[in-house]
Enzyme design. Structure first.
Site, short mmCIF file in Angstrom:
data_model
loop_
_atom_site.label_atom_id
_atom_site.label_comp_id
_atom_site.label_asym_id
_atom_site.label_seq_id
_atom_site.Cartn_x
_atom_site.Cartn_y
_atom_site.Cartn_z
N SER A 1 0.84 -1.21 0.00
CA SER A 1 0.00 0.00 0.00
C SER A 1 0.87 1.26 0.00
O SER A 1 0.61 2.21 -0.74
CB SER A 1 -0.88 0.02 1.26
OG SER A 1 -1.83 -1.00 1.20
N ARG B 1 1.59 4.28 -3.01
CA ARG B 1 1.36 5.69 -2.66
C ARG B 1 2.64 6.51 -2.80
O ARG B 1 2.60 7.68 -3.20
CB ARG B 1 0.80 5.79 -1.25
CG ARG B 1 -0.68 5.34 -1.19
CD ARG B 1 -1.11 5.01 0.22
NE ARG B 1 -2.53 4.74 0.36
CZ ARG B 1 -3.14 3.59 0.07
NH1 ARG B 1 -2.45 2.58 -0.44
NH2 ARG B 1 -4.44 3.44 0.24
N GLY C 1 -5.89 -3.73 -7.93
CA GLY C 1 -7.04 -2.88 -7.64
C GLY C 1 -6.60 -1.56 -7.01
O GLY C 1 -7.14 -0.50 -7.33
N ARG D 1 -13.33 -6.93 -11.50
CA ARG D 1 -13.59 -6.24 -10.23
C ARG D 1 -14.34 -4.92 -10.44
O ARG D 1 -14.18 -4.26 -11.46
CB ARG D 1 -12.25 -6.02 -9.49
CG ARG D 1 -11.60 -7.34 -9.15
CD ARG D 1 -10.28 -7.19 -8.44
NE ARG D 1 -10.44 -6.60 -7.13
CZ ARG D 1 -9.42 -6.24 -6.35
NH1 ARG D 1 -8.18 -6.41 -6.78
NH2 ARG D 1 -9.63 -5.72 -5.18
N GLN E 1 -9.14 2.15 -0.60
CA GLN E 1 -8.90 2.48 -2.01
C GLN E 1 -9.84 3.59 -2.46
O GLN E 1 -9.43 4.54 -3.12
CB GLN E 1 -9.07 1.24 -2.88
CG GLN E 1 -7.98 0.20 -2.64
CD GLN E 1 -8.19 -1.05 -3.46
OE1 GLN E 1 -9.16 -1.18 -4.20
NE2 GLN E 1 -7.28 -2.00 -3.32
N ASP F 1 -7.10 -8.17 4.23
CA ASP F 1 -6.33 -9.05 3.33
C ASP F 1 -5.85 -10.32 4.03
O ASP F 1 -5.26 -11.20 3.38
CB ASP F 1 -5.12 -8.29 2.77
CG ASP F 1 -5.55 -7.19 1.81
OD1 ASP F 1 -6.64 -7.29 1.23
OD2 ASP F 1 -4.78 -6.23 1.64
N LYS G 1 -12.31 -9.13 -4.02
CA LYS G 1 -10.85 -8.94 -4.03
C LYS G 1 -10.27 -9.56 -5.31
O LYS G 1 -10.99 -9.79 -6.26
CB LYS G 1 -10.25 -9.54 -2.77
CG LYS G 1 -10.67 -8.83 -1.50
CD LYS G 1 -10.13 -7.42 -1.46
CE LYS G 1 -10.60 -6.67 -0.23
NZ LYS G 1 -10.21 -5.27 -0.28
N ARG H 1 -12.64 -14.46 -2.35
CA ARG H 1 -11.77 -15.15 -1.38
C ARG H 1 -12.55 -16.04 -0.42
O ARG H 1 -11.98 -17.00 0.11
CB ARG H 1 -10.92 -14.13 -0.60
CG ARG H 1 -9.83 -13.55 -1.47
CD ARG H 1 -8.96 -12.53 -0.76
NE ARG H 1 -7.80 -12.21 -1.59
CZ ARG H 1 -7.02 -11.16 -1.43
NH1 ARG H 1 -7.27 -10.30 -0.46
NH2 ARG H 1 -5.98 -10.96 -2.23
N ARG I 1 -2.74 -14.04 -2.57
CA ARG I 1 -2.92 -14.42 -1.15
C ARG I 1 -3.57 -15.79 -1.01
O ARG I 1 -3.34 -16.49 -0.02
CB ARG I 1 -3.71 -13.35 -0.41
CG ARG I 1 -2.99 -12.00 -0.41
CD ARG I 1 -3.53 -11.05 0.64
NE ARG I 1 -3.27 -9.67 0.26
CZ ARG I 1 -2.10 -9.06 0.38
NH1 ARG I 1 -1.05 -9.69 0.86
NH2 ARG I 1 -1.96 -7.80 -0.01
C1 S3P Z 1 -5.63 -1.31 0.00
C2 S3P Z 1 -6.90 -1.34 0.52
C3 S3P Z 1 -7.67 -2.58 0.67
C4 S3P Z 1 -6.80 -3.82 0.55
C5 S3P Z 1 -5.83 -3.72 -0.59
C6 S3P Z 1 -4.91 -2.52 -0.40
C7 S3P Z 1 -4.95 0.00 -0.14
O1 S3P Z 1 -8.65 -2.63 -0.34
O2 S3P Z 1 -7.61 -4.97 0.39
O3 S3P Z 1 -5.05 -4.89 -0.69
O4 S3P Z 1 -3.72 0.03 -0.35
O5 S3P Z 1 -5.64 1.03 -0.02
P1 S3P Z 1 -10.11 -1.93 -0.16
O6 S3P Z 1 -9.87 -0.50 0.01
O7 S3P Z 1 -10.85 -2.23 -1.43
O8 S3P Z 1 -10.72 -2.61 1.03
#
Ligand code: S3P
Length: 450
Positions: free
Chosen positions: A29, A33, A101, A129, A176, A327, A354, A358, A403
């Site tokens: 994450s 960013r 995603g 997705r 996200q 996750d 996801k 899952r 995962r």
């Molecule tokens: C993430 C947010 C999560 C997580 C993903 C990483 C992020 O998703 O499952 O692996 O970096 O903001 P969601 O925001 O869809 O829950």
């Protein structure tokens, strides 16, 4: 990306005690960013410890396509020459976010308030997705999105030429979506406000403050109210990416269920928006010592000493904990299979959208491995078989989901008979050194199917 073009079967065999130190790669994450915020700052952002997983490499390519200069100086050591908020150039070609995603949703956010058009796609998993959860709030800024039926990729986003700021209450607990709205708010005048009923990972807020944006958090009866002041000059930063707690979950869980194990996993995040799995494992009776607490790369971290835990009990995982361990449910369901009693995971319907569904992927693979499970739309229940009690002997489908692949390989390290996965290739998206790291600790993995 093309990493999944040819499937790579892999099998985990019952493994000897796991011993040694597991050095986990950078947080996924935070790596995404760091590249995106670096691209939106003017000047050079230096990043150390960047996760060089395929998801993050795809985001690096995307930032280049939008005009930033992104270069690798050494392993994990990257530099981004950013173009400033509103400074993106229109990409000449389709942006392929591969399996990610996070990549596609955050990047849609950061271009949605600039007058340009970009088309996004991804692999077969990402193309299934839902993107409507992001394009709906982006349309409030004035952006338009044209995708396939059900808001699926490929999708073209036309950024708003005259964006307006937005006040948006998240309908799903999603970092996200929150981050996409905040990123879009960067190039809108005035204040953009996101309201989240349940706290989700807060890396965007923390890092945006570091890059010089004004981001405030107010805790109210409605939930967290996050306010961003638009059109800041983002200042380039030096970002030290901490290790990924979601990747650490795999060796930690393996050590808990493989008899005789005793490992050290340094620098695991204790950020309250990410540490739900670790709280849950401790409640189940896992022997984890949290040593040497400190701050690294702006995140609270600790070194985890993890020992085989033969007395773990199934628990009811509090549903409100879901965002902080979203996750980690696949690997928790494997640990639960080696505990005694029932582990109940409610409030987990987000798992169905996801990288794969899952709940379904774990339920089918655990059943094939001889474990009793129950599921409904929003729940997964695993009936534990006790230490060493899982029969195994299955080949599990991973559905392009890293995962799921790693979870079943960990299962095979402690099950009576080997557990295979049909395709381990997606592991490169988040944990490219998984195989070497696990075998280095004493796991037995073989690159074939049984
Ligand atoms: C993430 C947010 C999560 C997580 C993903 C990483 C992020 O998703 O499952 O692996 O970096 O903001 P969601 O925001 O869809 O829950």
């Amino acid at each position: 990306m093309s990493a999944h073009a040819s499937a790579q079967p892999m099998t985990a065999l019952k493994s000897g005690p796991l011993r040694g130190t597991a050095l986990i790669p950078g947080d996924k994450s935070i790596s995404h960013r760091a590249l995106i915020f670096g691209a939106m700052a003017v000047g050079e952002t230096r990043i150390t410890g960047l996760l060089e997983g395929q998801d993050v490499l795809d985001t690096a390519s995307a930032m280049r396509a939008f005009g930033a200069e992104v270069t690798q100086a050494g392993p994990g050591d990257w530099s981004v020459h950013g173009v400033g908020v509103g400074g993106f150039r229109e990409p000449a070609d389709v942006i392929d976010c591969g399996n990610s995603g996070t990549g596609v949703r955050l990047i849609m956010g950061c271009m949605a308030t600039t007058a340009m058009t970009a088309t996004f796609t991804g692999d077969a998993s990402l193309r299934k997705r839902p993107m409507g959860r992001v394009t709906e709030p982006l349309s409030l800024f004035g952006a338009q999105a044209y995708g396939r039926h059900g808001g699926r990729l490929p999708m073209t986003v036309v950024g708003a030429a005259n964006p307006v700021p937005v006040r948006y209450a998240l309908p799903v607990a999603s970092a996200q979506v929150k981050s996409a709205v905040l990123l879009a708010g960067l190039n809108a005048p005035g204040e953009t406000v996101v309201i989240e009923r349940e706290a989700t990972r807060d890396h965007s807020e923390r890092m945006l403050r570091g890059f010089g944006a004004e981001v405030t958090l107010e805790k109210t009866a409605e939930g967290n109210v996050i306010t961003l002041v638009g059109q800041p000059d983002l200042r380039p930063q030096t970002v030290a990416v901490p290790r990924d707690p979601s990747s650490a979950a795999f060796p930690v869980s393996a050590a808990l269920i493989v008899e005789g194990s005793d490992i050290l996993v340094p620098g695991v995040s204790q950020n309250l928006t990410r540490n739900g799995l670790y709280l849950t494992l401790v409640e189940m009776g896992a022997e984890i010592d949290f040593q040497n607490p400190r701050t690294e790369g702006g995140e609270p971290v600790a070194d985890l000493r993890v020992r085989f835990s033969g007395n773990m009990k199934g628990i009811e995982v509090p549903p409100e904990r879901a965002p902080s361990m979203i996750d980690e449910y696949p690997i928790l369901s494997v640990v639960a299979a080696f505990a005694t009693g029932r582990t109940v995971m409610r409030g987990v319907k987000e798992l169905r959208v996801k990288e794969s569904d899952r709940i379904d992927a774990m339920a089918r693979g655990l059943e094939a491995s001889g474990v009793r499970v129950e599921e409904d739309a929003d729940t997964l229940i695993v009936y534990g078989m006790g230490p060493g009690g899982v029969p195994g002997g299955a080949t599990c489908a991973t559905h392009l989901d890293h995962r799921i692949a790693m979870s079943f390989l960990v299962c095979g390290m402690a099950a009576k008979k080997p557990v295979s996965v049909d395709d381990a290739s997606p592991i490169v998206t988040s944990f490219p050194i998984f195989e070497g790291l696990m075998t280095g600790l004493g796991a037995t993995l073989s690159r074939d199917s049984r």
